[in-house]
Design a protein around this motif. Sequence first.
Motif, PDB file in Angstrom:
ATOM      1  N   CYS A   1      22.160   4.123   8.721  1.00 39.88           N
ATOM      2  CA  CYS A   1      20.853   4.738   8.908  1.00 39.88           C
ATOM      3  C   CYS A   1      19.958   4.350   7.733  1.00 39.88           C
ATOM      4  CB  CYS A   1      20.995   6.260   8.987  1.00 39.88           C
ATOM      5  SG  CYS A   1      19.414   7.120   9.010  1.00 39.88           S
TER       6      CYS A   1
ATOM      7  N   ARG B   1      17.396   5.644   6.642  1.00 41.40           N
ATOM      8  CA  ARG B   1      16.773   6.769   5.928  1.00 41.40           C
ATOM      9  C   ARG B   1      17.755   7.477   5.008  1.00 41.40           C
ATOM     10  NH1 ARG B   1      12.157   9.694   9.400  1.00 41.40           N
ATOM     11  NH2 ARG B   1      11.113   7.760   9.980  1.00 41.40           N
ATOM     12  N   CYS B   2      18.919   7.835   5.565  1.00 41.55           N
ATOM     13  CA  CYS B   2      19.846   8.638   4.759  1.00 41.55           C
ATOM     14  C   CYS B   2      21.104   7.851   4.394  1.00 41.55           C
ATOM     15  CB  CYS B   2      20.227   9.915   5.503  1.00 41.55           C
ATOM     16  SG  CYS B   2      21.251   9.604   6.951  1.00 41.55           S
TER      17      CYS B   2
ATOM     18  N   SER C   1      23.606   7.171   6.097  1.00 43.24           N
ATOM     19  CA  SER C   1      24.839   7.511   6.802  1.00 43.24           C
ATOM     20  C   SER C   1      25.365   6.231   7.413  1.00 43.24           C
ATOM     21  CB  SER C   1      24.561   8.496   7.934  1.00 43.24           C
ATOM     22  OG  SER C   1      24.235   9.742   7.431  1.00 43.24           O
TER      23      SER C   1
ATOM     24  N   CYS D   1      20.156   7.577  12.350  1.00 43.54           N
ATOM     25  CA  CYS D   1      21.232   8.457  12.786  1.00 43.54           C
ATOM     26  C   CYS D   1      20.596   9.600  13.592  1.00 43.54           C
ATOM     27  CB  CYS D   1      22.009   8.986  11.586  1.00 43.54           C
ATOM     28  SG  CYS D   1      21.126  10.229  10.638  1.00 43.54           S
TER      29      CYS D   1
ATOM     30  N   CYS E   1      18.355  11.986  11.495  1.00 44.39           N
ATOM     31  CA  CYS E   1      17.056  11.446  11.077  1.00 44.39           C
ATOM     32  C   CYS E   1      16.174  11.178  12.288  1.00 44.39           C
ATOM     33  CB  CYS E   1      17.254  10.178  10.250  1.00 44.39           C
ATOM     34  SG  CYS E   1      18.023  10.500   8.655  1.00 44.39           S
TER      35      CYS E   1
HETATM   36 ZN   LIG Z   1      19.974   9.307   8.781  1.00 42.73          ZN
END
Ligand SMILES: [Zn+2]
Length: 284
Positions: free
Chosen positions: A45, A47-48, A50, A130, A133
């Motif tokens: 992901c 953004r995070c 994961s 993910c 997100c």
């Molecule tokens: Zn994420």
Amino acid sequence: MPRFCARCGAPEAPDRPIIAGLCPRCYVEVRRPVEISQRVEITYCPRCYSIRVRGRWLPVSSYEEFMERAKELIRSGIRARDPNAKLLSVDVSMEFDEPRARVTVALLLGGRAVVSIEREVAVSWRRRLCPMCFRRAGGTFEAVVQVRFFNYDERVVEKLKSIALSSEFANDVVELEENRWGFDVKVGSSFVAKRLAEVLRRSVDLPSKLVESFGDVRRSRDGRRRGRLYISLRFINLRRGDYLVYRGRAYTVDSVSRHGVVLEDSSGRRMRVSYAELIEGFRK
Ligand SMILES: [Zn+2]
Ligand SMILES: [Zn+2]
């Protein structure tokens, strides 16, 4: 009589056993005793960070953990497929976003010879939001689990929070918001929200009351009325001296035991109430 490698003619030696007629080097080249995936896809992901492992999104807390998980994906594509070979170690060297990883495998052959194999593995890095997100970006969630306590108990709150934020629920928990009565968990799927509430309820030994209701009812595109599911999970952790309303009347808690409480009304009359009865007629 000394034995020789049928392929290269090398004689058998203490560190060079002849296995199935071949020296360790030739054995590796001819029999290919290790399976190494030539291409590995790593979905993460953006953004995070994961990382998706066998269909599950695993959250990470640092760059090191992210790279460790990514390398683990490459390691999981490597296995010995020969009864004469045993994997001793697999070393992966790789940089983030690089299309190639270098893999070094140490292999024990015939129980005696250690052979090292190096290979390059093609890596495709795939970026995909993910579910957490994704929902955050769209701001949608189906359910809210509201965890409340009669008496705020930090130890229990921390325990329940760690369950709600564990990887078991990471794919569906959109947000966890604390407040002074407990916390709210926004959950992408109402099915998972119900399961989360049950798991939280069973993980502490306190009487509790669970109530489901619907709010924010809206008409969806297919014309059906849909509401957000609210699950109120209230732990009735009473202490002596607490004030409460039971079946419409005010009481003070006189004593607390494993099975119930003794309530005292304003004129000093006492009555024993089981937790089951209390949960039925309870209001704060
Ligand atoms: Zn994420
Ligand atoms: Zn040989």
